[in-house]
Design an enzyme around this catalytic site. Structure first.
Site, short mmCIF file in Angstrom:
data_model
loop_
_atom_site.label_atom_id
_atom_site.label_comp_id
_atom_site.label_asym_id
_atom_site.label_seq_id
_atom_site.Cartn_x
_atom_site.Cartn_y
_atom_site.Cartn_z
N SER A 107 -25.60 -4.87 21.15
CA SER A 107 -26.75 -5.22 20.32
C SER A 107 -27.67 -4.01 20.12
CB SER A 107 -27.46 -6.42 20.96
OG SER A 107 -28.42 -6.95 20.09
N ASP A 158 -22.51 -14.97 14.22
CA ASP A 158 -23.71 -14.30 14.75
C ASP A 158 -24.87 -14.46 13.76
OD1 ASP A 158 -25.64 -12.51 15.64
OD2 ASP A 158 -24.17 -11.00 16.25
N HIS A 189 -23.79 -14.13 18.96
CA HIS A 189 -24.25 -12.77 19.29
C HIS A 189 -23.84 -12.35 20.71
CE1 HIS A 189 -26.58 -9.27 18.18
NE2 HIS A 189 -27.26 -9.33 19.31
#
Ligand code: MLT
Length: 205
Positions: A107, A158, A189
């Site tokens: 991320s 996501d 995610h």
């Protein structure tokens, strides 16, 4: 001892030829988050894992953002160059081979690993980017990423990463000559065992 600019964990290699990893955690994480994943990907390699130095309401990350998915290019560039300088200082100090250093980012950590590849292609040999997005819409300089490898994993459900970003990001790396693999994962995610399995077989290639 150099004046390190990031808190970090360093674990030395137990086998000199094993792949050294740079671990970069996601928003709200810390330098310990990815150690287990790192050990799955490189059981005997050196591990360098810095802690994000930007505090967003108590959540640590590697650069400030204007809002979810909205970025200030000047901030991203400044933080990317600072992290790249830290990585170079640390690799020299700990005796990590920069020619084999592979980033593993999740991320926000994947995002700064990606911008480091684009802005400072000398620092990393390869990068595994779990759930990255386009943060700086700049293609890599022509031929700057020849011999570099990048794996991107995108979660097909996501909600944070816009649908067109994985392909766009892959194109930014390919513009510099990188060998890019984009893998779709039936996931949201969060990291899944499938991400790790894909990364393991990509590293073994
Ligand atoms: C995050 O939550 O970390 C975002 O999805 C990515 C970023 O802000 O860099």
């Amino acid at each position: 001892m150099p004046n390190f600019t990031y808190h970090h964990v360093f674990e030395p290699a137990s086998e000199p030829d094993a792949c050294p990893l740079l671990l970069l955690h996601g928003t709200g994480g810390n330098e310990h988050d990815l150690l287990r994943v790192g050990r799955m990907l490189s059981p005997t390699g050196a591990i360098l894992s810095p802690r994000g130095d930007v505090n967003e309401a108590g959540a640590l990350r590697f650069f400030a953002r204007l809002g979810e998915g909205t970025f200030d290019p000047a901030e991203v560039m400044r933080r990317t160059l600072a992290l790249a300088d830290f990585v170079q200082t640390a690799t020299r100090h700990y005796g990590i081979d920069p020619a084999r250093l592979t980033a593993v980012g999740f991320s926000n950590g994947a995002n700064i690993a990606g911008t480091m590849m684009l802005l400072r292609p000398d620092v990393l040999r390869a990068a595994i980017l779990f759930r990255p997005m386009v943060v700086l819409d700049h293609p890599a300089v022509h031929e700057s990423l020849v011999g570099r490898r990048v794996l991107l994993t995108h979660g097909t459900t996501d909600p944070l990463v816009p649908r067109d970003h994985p392909d766009r990001l892959a194109s930014l790396f390919r513009a510099g000559g990188a060998d890019v693999q984009l893998q779709m994962i039936p996931a949201s995610h969060a990291l899944t065992p499938q991400d790790i399995a894909v990364a393991e077989s990509w590293l073994a290639r």
